[in-house]
Scaffold this motif. Structure first.
Motif, PDB file in Angstrom:
ATOM      1  N   THR A  65       0.751  -1.284   0.023  1.00 13.12           N
ATOM      2  CA  THR A  65       0.245  -0.171   0.297  1.00 13.12           C
ATOM      3  C   THR A  65       0.634   1.291   0.276  1.00 13.12           C
ATOM      4  O   THR A  65       1.652   1.290   0.580  1.00 13.12           O
ATOM      5  N   THR A  99       1.002   5.659   0.292  1.00 15.96           N
ATOM      6  CA  THR A  99       0.182   6.372   1.000  1.00 15.96           C
ATOM      7  C   THR A  99       0.566   7.566   0.097  1.00 15.96           C
ATOM      8  O   THR A  99       1.679   8.098   0.701  1.00 15.96           O
ATOM      9  N   HIS A 114      -1.908  -1.676 -10.137  1.00 18.58           N
ATOM     10  CA  HIS A 114      -2.765  -1.241  -9.703  1.00 18.58           C
ATOM     11  C   HIS A 114      -3.555  -2.212  -8.891  1.00 18.58           C
ATOM     12  O   HIS A 114      -4.525  -2.821 -10.121  1.00 18.58           O
ATOM     13  N   LYS A 154      -8.410   1.473  -7.604  1.00 18.75           N
ATOM     14  CA  LYS A 154      -8.180   2.859  -7.626  1.00 18.75           C
ATOM     15  C   LYS A 154      -7.753   3.256  -6.288  1.00 18.75           C
ATOM     16  O   LYS A 154      -7.830   2.947  -4.966  1.00 18.75           O
ATOM     17  N   VAL A 155      -7.702   4.891  -6.291  1.00 19.78           N
ATOM     18  CA  VAL A 155      -6.675   5.851  -5.090  1.00 19.78           C
ATOM     19  C   VAL A 155      -7.635   6.226  -4.280  1.00 19.78           C
ATOM     20  O   VAL A 155      -8.955   6.053  -4.586  1.00 19.78           O
ATOM     21  N   THR A 156      -7.669   5.009  -3.592  1.00 22.20           N
ATOM     22  CA  THR A 156      -9.013   5.855  -2.279  1.00 22.20           C
ATOM     23  C   THR A 156      -8.323   6.837  -1.519  1.00 22.20           C
ATOM     24  O   THR A 156      -7.023   7.432  -0.989  1.00 22.20           O
ATOM     25  N   GLU A 157      -9.069   7.608  -0.481  1.00 22.21           N
ATOM     26  CA  GLU A 157      -9.190   8.240   0.592  1.00 22.21           C
ATOM     27  C   GLU A 157      -9.102   8.566   2.237  1.00 22.21           C
ATOM     28  O   GLU A 157     -10.680   7.321   1.403  1.00 22.21           O
ATOM     29  N   SER A 186      -4.300   6.988  -0.467  1.00 18.97           N
ATOM     30  CA  SER A 186      -4.170   5.471  -0.450  1.00 18.97           C
ATOM     31  C   SER A 186      -3.880   4.767  -1.617  1.00 18.97           C
ATOM     32  O   SER A 186      -4.888   4.412  -2.654  1.00 18.97           O
ATOM     33  N   GLN A 187      -3.293   3.867  -2.298  1.00 17.41           N
ATOM     34  CA  GLN A 187      -3.092   2.906  -4.191  1.00 17.41           C
ATOM     35  C   GLN A 187      -2.267   1.973  -2.943  1.00 17.41           C
ATOM     36  O   GLN A 187      -0.963   1.242  -3.146  1.00 17.41           O
ATOM     37  N   ARG A 188      -3.153   0.635  -4.136  1.00 21.12           N
ATOM     38  CA  ARG A 188      -3.054  -0.770  -3.559  1.00 21.12           C
ATOM     39  C   ARG A 188      -1.961  -0.895  -4.618  1.00 21.12           C
ATOM     40  O   ARG A 188      -2.479  -0.763  -5.846  1.00 21.12           O
ATOM     41  N   ILE A 189      -0.910  -1.791  -4.579  1.00 20.25           N
ATOM     42  CA  ILE A 189      -0.268  -2.468  -5.687  1.00 20.25           C
ATOM     43  C   ILE A 189       0.255  -3.611  -5.373  1.00 20.25           C
ATOM     44  O   ILE A 189       0.927  -4.515  -4.631  1.00 20.25           O
TER      45      ILE A 189
END
Length: 161
Positions: free
Chosen positions: A46, A48, A84, A87-90, A116-119
Motif C-alpha cells: 500500500t 500512502t 494497480h 483505484k486511489v482511495t481517501e 492510498s493506492q494498493r499495488i
C-alpha cells in the motif's frame, strides 16, 4: 522644492508598499505532502500520500463531479514492475455540502487526509513515480491548482528463513 516632493512621494509610496505586502501575504504552500510505501504483504504493497493542511485551508476530494472545483488527481508513470489494485482511495474527516455556486455536492478535507493506492509487485525492488494535482482554498480565496511529483521506493516482501 525637492525636499517637499521627496516627502510627498515617501508619504504615498511607503504606505502603498506596506499595504501590498499584506495583500500578497499567503503561505508559500498550505499543504505539505508525505509519500511513502507500507510494508509488503506478499507481493502487495500500500502506497500512502498524506496531505497535512494548514489551519484555515482545505483540500478538495478526488470525488468531485464534473463542473465543480478542481479535484485532487493522482497519475502514475507507466511501469511494468507493478500493477494497480483498484483505484486511489481517501480517508480522513470529509466535509460534505451542497455548493450553490456549482450546484453540486462538494467534499473537502481540513487538517489532513490520506490517500492510498494498493499495488501488486511483478518483480523485486521498484520505484513508483507520478504526481498529484490539487487545489487548496480558504474562506477568502483559492490558490491556483498545483502539482507535486512523487517518487516512492518499494521493497518487496521477504520470506523469513
Amino acid at each position: 522644492m525637492a525636499v517637499v516632493i521627496t516627502k510627498l512621494l515617501l508619504f504615498l509610496i511607503v504606505p502603498l508598499g506596506i499595504q501590498m505586502s499584506f495583500c500578497m501575504a499567503q503561505p508559500a504552500q498550505p499543504v505539505k505532502w508525505l509519500f511513502k510505501s507500507g510494508a509488503a504483504e506478499g507481493p502487495e504493497v500500500t502506497l500512502t500520500f498524506t496531505a497535512a493542511i494548514l489551519p484555515g485551508w482545505h483540500l478538495y476530494s478526488q470525488l468531485i463531479e464534473e463542473g465543480g472545483p478542481f479535484p485532487t488527481r493522482f497519475s502514475f508513470e507507466p511501469n511494468r514492475a507493478y500493477e494497480h489494485i483498484g483505484k486511489v482511495t481517501e480517508s480522513g474527516k470529509p466535509f460534505k455540502f451542497f455548493d450553490n455556486n456549482f450546484m453540486i455536492d462538494i467534499i473537502w478535507y481540513s487538517d489532513s487526509v490520506t490517500f492510498s493506492q494498493r499495488i501488486r509487485l511483478n518483480q523485486g525492488f521498484t520505484t513508483v513515480r507520478g504526481k498529484v494535482e490539487f487545489m487548496v482554498c480558504n474562506s477568502h480565496m483559492c490558490l491556483p491548482a498545483d502539482e507535486m511529483e512523487f517518487s516512492i521506493e518499494v521493497t518487496p516482501w521477504k520470506k523469513s528463513p
